[in-house]
Design a protein around this motif. Structure first.
Motif, short mmCIF file in Angstrom:
data_model
loop_
_atom_site.label_atom_id
_atom_site.label_comp_id
_atom_site.label_asym_id
_atom_site.label_seq_id
_atom_site.Cartn_x
_atom_site.Cartn_y
_atom_site.Cartn_z
N VAL A 264 0.92 4.15 0.66
CA VAL A 264 0.67 4.01 2.25
C VAL A 264 -0.86 4.09 2.18
N TRP A 265 -1.59 4.91 1.52
CA TRP A 265 -2.85 5.10 1.49
C TRP A 265 -3.54 3.83 0.88
N ALA A 266 -3.13 3.33 0.07
CA ALA A 266 -3.83 2.32 -0.55
C ALA A 266 -3.83 0.92 0.21
N LYS A 267 -2.91 0.77 1.32
CA LYS A 267 -3.06 -0.16 2.50
C LYS A 267 -4.02 0.34 3.36
N ALA A 268 -4.21 1.49 3.71
CA ALA A 268 -5.04 2.02 4.65
C ALA A 268 -6.56 2.22 4.03
N SER A 269 -6.79 1.97 2.61
CA SER A 269 -7.97 2.24 2.01
C SER A 269 -8.13 0.98 1.48
#
Length: 508
Positions: free
Chosen positions: A494-499
């Motif tokens: 999830v963080w990869a998509k937001a970053s």
């Protein structure tokens, strides 16, 4: 609390080309109206109360003491949406009922509520009925005389108020019929608003943002956002006092958005001046948070119990949960109301107003909103990235739970910053806010699981002490533990998509 009713109505007045003497058109056959029955005429005498500078009128609220009619007494009307108001009533008495005074405290802030306008009305009432004789709406024709000191005004208006549960489309059908007869929807939202206007006592203007930081500047954008959140904070106060669903949450969100913006835009507003305001906002959010957190926790535990098959519910688990929640909610709600009734809260509202009326602007306030707000958002984003990296580097356990909670708070700040920057940065800021919200939601579910496990341990101890089986509480504890582990495993993706670099570069 006094009785509350939801009013859905529409007010009409005769156009200049028409005359009230022509009367109203027959509404029989309009939509579902099968009959119109005459209910006679009633004489009403209402005195409207407000502060000397008309703070209630400025926000669209009305507080009156009315005699005559079936519902004589005190009435406070709170706007919900155009044409929709909640009316909170209290028995007739000589002074403003304390319960109603409390509901307008965020506006009055200690200023006296005194008589401002008197309206004497002769009201002719008819009922609009369907084919079964069920009431659809009340139709009133009011001949009104307004008195404000030596100034007077008189007019005739028509009001159609729906009965409970009736389709609001009936009002559209009535309006169409009325237009053909020379009536139009009234420009005034209420009798009081019209009385003030026609007796030369216009309500005070709402703040328009002119003055320091005006124009297309970073300061103008930030101040507009802060004023919007200040207004939301004040507006949600009566809803919290009335214990309306989600009201504590919404008021707490406004408080947090304000505090977050004061931190995010430190190149626009002087932190030396705004930090004390932020500290008080943090206090208010904490006081409200006790009640909100208990509400969320109880709903979570109840939902988990509902998911279990009956064979896994051992002992009086539902009764224990209900008793536990009732005791805790009573204390947490009292704490929230005590905060709203405190002098400290009123001082916060006044200080917030003063800060926004004379904002401590820095040089950055005069700069381009796009460049300044983008830098502020990306600065908060970098802070979030550092916190998530630190949390993910830790081993599972209490220390990592705390770090993930801190990352959640950082994610919320980035989301708020991106949302506040949307007017200046457009769709890229909106996409970033949406992506970070998913991170915040995941981390929020993780933190809720941490809190739930602490509560479940306590409930298990209570059950054991009472000689009850603790099996169900232990089972829920294990399910929460597994859920938290899943959220931790999901976080990197999830963080990869937001970053994703494209999210950040799109802001430039």
């Amino acid at each position: 609390m006094a009785d509350t009713t939801r009013e859905i109505e529409r007010k009409f007045e005769f156009s200049k080309a028409a005359s009230a003497r022509r009367g109203l058109p027959d509404l029989t056959g309009t939509a579902a109206v099968a009959a119109v029955t005459d209910q006679g005429t009633v004489e009403l005498d209402a005195v409207y109360y407000d502060t000397p500078d008309q703070r209630l009128a400025a926000d669209g609220l009305t507080l009156r003491r009315r005699t005559g009619g079936a519902d004589e007494g005190w009435h406070l009307k709170l706007p919900v949406s155009p044409g929709v108001r909640d009316e909170v009533g209290a028995p007739l008495g000589d002074t403003v009922p304390p319960a109603l005074a409390a509901l307008v405290r965020s506006r009055t802030r200690g200023a006296a509520l005194t008589p401002q306008v008197r309206l004497v009305s002769s009201r002719h009432v008819s009922h609009l009925l369907d084919a079964d004789g069920t009431l659809l709406a009340e139709l009133s024709t009011d001949d009104v005389v307004a008195e404000r000191g030596e100034a007077t005004a008189a007019w005739t208006e028509v009001e159609v108020e729906l009965a409970d549960g009736v389709d609001p489309g009936l009002l559209d059908a009535v309006e169409k019929t009325f237009r053909k007869a020379g009536l139009r929807v009234s420009d005034a939202p209420s009798k009081l608003a019209r009385a003030l206007a026609e007796t030369g006592a216009e309500p005070p203007a709402r703040p328009d943002g002119r003055g320091p930081g005006s124009g297309d500047t970073a300061g103008a954008h930030v101040l507009a956002y802060l004023r919007e959140q200040r207004d939301a904070l004040v507006a949600h106060d009566p809803a919290v006092r009335r214990d309306l669903p989600d009201s504590v949450h919404q008021m707490r969100v406004a408080t947090r958005r304000l505090r977050s913006a004061l931190k995010t835009y430190r190149k626009v507003l002087d932190r030396e001046a705004t930090d004390p305001v932020g500290d008080e906002l943090r206090w208010l959010a904490a006081e409200l948070g006790v009640d909100r957190d208990q509400e969320v926790l109880a709903e979570r535990l109840q939902a988990h119990l509902t998911e279990l098959p009956p064979t896994l519910l051992t002992g009086p688990v539902r009764e224990r949960l209900r008793t536990w929640n009732t005791a805790r909610r009573s204390a947490s709600r009292r704490r929230a109301l005590d905060a709203l009734d405190s002098d400290r809260y009123i001082s916060l509202l006044n200080t917030l107003d003063a800060t926004l009326d004379a904002p401590p602007l820095l040089d950055g306030a005069a700069r381009s909103p796009r460049k300044t707000l983008r830098k502020a958002v990306l600065r908060d984003y970098a802070r979030l990235a550092a916190r998530i990296d630190s949390a993910l580097a830790l081993d599972e356990g209490r220390e990592r739970d705390v770090a993930l909670h801190e990352a959640r708070k950082a994610a919320k700040r980035v989301r708020y910053a991106a949302e506040s920057a949307v007017p200046a940065l457009g769709k890229p800021a909106k996409r970033l806010a949406k992506a970070v919200k998913k991170v915040q939601s995941l981390l929020g579910d993780h933190q809720d699981s941490v809190v739930a496990r602490d509560a479940l341990r306590g409930l298990a101890d209570q059950a054991t002490d009472a000689g009850e089986p603790a099996f169900t509480w232990g089972l829920l504890y294990g399910r929460e533990e597994a859920l938290a582990e899943r959220r931790e495993r999901e976080l990197p993706a999830v963080w990869a998509k937001a970053s994703a670099p494209t999210l950040r570069t799109a802001l430039k």
